[in-house]
Design an enzyme around this catalytic site. Sequence first.
Site, PDB file in Angstrom:
ATOM      1  CG  ASP A 190      57.438  49.172  12.840  1.00  0.00           C
ATOM      2  OD1 ASP A 190      56.360  48.578  12.683  1.00  0.00           O
ATOM      3  OD2 ASP A 190      58.021  49.801  11.931  1.00  0.00           O
ATOM      4  CG  HIS A 283      48.839  52.026  13.862  1.00  0.00           C
ATOM      5  ND1 HIS A 283      48.291  52.709  12.792  1.00  0.00           N
ATOM      6  CD2 HIS A 283      50.169  52.341  13.854  1.00  0.00           C
ATOM      7  CE1 HIS A 283      49.224  53.410  12.182  1.00  0.00           C
ATOM      8  NE2 HIS A 283      50.384  53.190  12.801  1.00  0.00           N
ATOM      9  CB  SER A 394      58.185  54.467  24.760  1.00  0.00           C
ATOM     10  OG  SER A 394      57.912  54.277  26.133  1.00  0.00           O
TER      11      SER A 394
END
Length: 425
Positions: A190, A283, A394
């Site tokens: 995200d 992911h 980050s």
Amino acid sequence: MAASVGRPGVRLPRGVAVRRSGVLHCEDTALTHFLQPLMLPLQAFGTSTRKVHTAPARALLLLRPLRILLVAGGSYLGYRQYESYRERQLEKRGLEVAPRLAGHWEVALYKSVPTRLLSRAWGRLNRVELPRWLRRPVYGLYIWTFGVDMTEAAEQDLRRYRNLSEFFRRRLKPQARPVSGLHGVVSPADGRILSCGPVRDCEVEQVKGVTYSLESFLGPRTAQPLAPAGGCPGGRGVSPPGLSAPPAAEPAGSFRNQLVTRDGNELYQCVIYLAPGDYHCFHSPTDWTVAHRRHFPGSLMSVSPGMARWIKELFCHNERVVLSGAWQHGFFSLTAVGATNVGSIRIYFDRDLHTNSPRHCQGSYNDLSFAGGAGRGGVTLCKGDHLGEFDLGSTVVLIFEAPRHFSFQLQAGQRIRFGEALGSL
């Protein structure tokens, strides 16, 4: 018989003298008790005159530079905030604002701040177990500040998170992020798109108008033989091409050509910024094989969009972990970039990785190969597999090879969620 009391030459009767003496003794005693607290500083002043005079002078000498530094630093930060506000207002009006890059002294001054030490301290603080009665108000304040959507969390009871670190690394519900199966590359996390598009002249766009060197970011190429690995269950097989060290006579400007392994392919990049309120795990963006890991110890400066517009090659200064390998169209890499308070980058299948460690020397890098003997071709990942996590928000950078007709379906500044398609072939 008379007694002499008071001024010389004055004689009073003995009785009067006695009474007068008693009165004077009482008055002197009371005056002494009254003046005693006031006399002590005066005595100290008289006996330690140099100490009283020099101590404040020394204190002023020590405090004055600190005050000057605080005032100068506060004024500079205020000026930077004002400049950022003006840029945002101009962008809202549709006007293009040329980025104002930081000078070398500004970058050096920022890097002198002990952000690595502060991040380690923040990490230890995050792992302190909170009392159950304190968890709901602390996490509730964080949710309100950064707009966290807890309806997507697998565990919604705030009292179940023992510390801030567990709350930051919360998992989502299984169906909260469906992974697109129609496209080759999906978003690994995200966040917000800072930039995306083809790589031009070995320069990667950090944000619009600000670039960094591809070779400085990934590091020099080394021999990384990749053997074909088994495909993902239900997915396409991955047959990685071999990557080898270039000839010594090859010019340095051809670093991009070392990555592009097939005719008709181009090199593409995508930068995704994870804010503190975003889901902090990342992911696998596609079916691919990870053959090599390179860890760059470095600074931990903020990677917010404002800083990315201000400091050139920001991602090259910061600590980062580069995972490189191959997918069905050639070279593929995913880089997790650390930031302030995000000194900890975790890769699930790499237990030897320890980021923001004082034993690592900045300005160097350490490598680990996952491709070796016994038929090992690397670590095979399927699209959507859990890959790693940050302790706080980050940045994730994708640099990959794809056919020339590949096109991104998004633009800079757009919000994106894990599992959504990045582009199409």
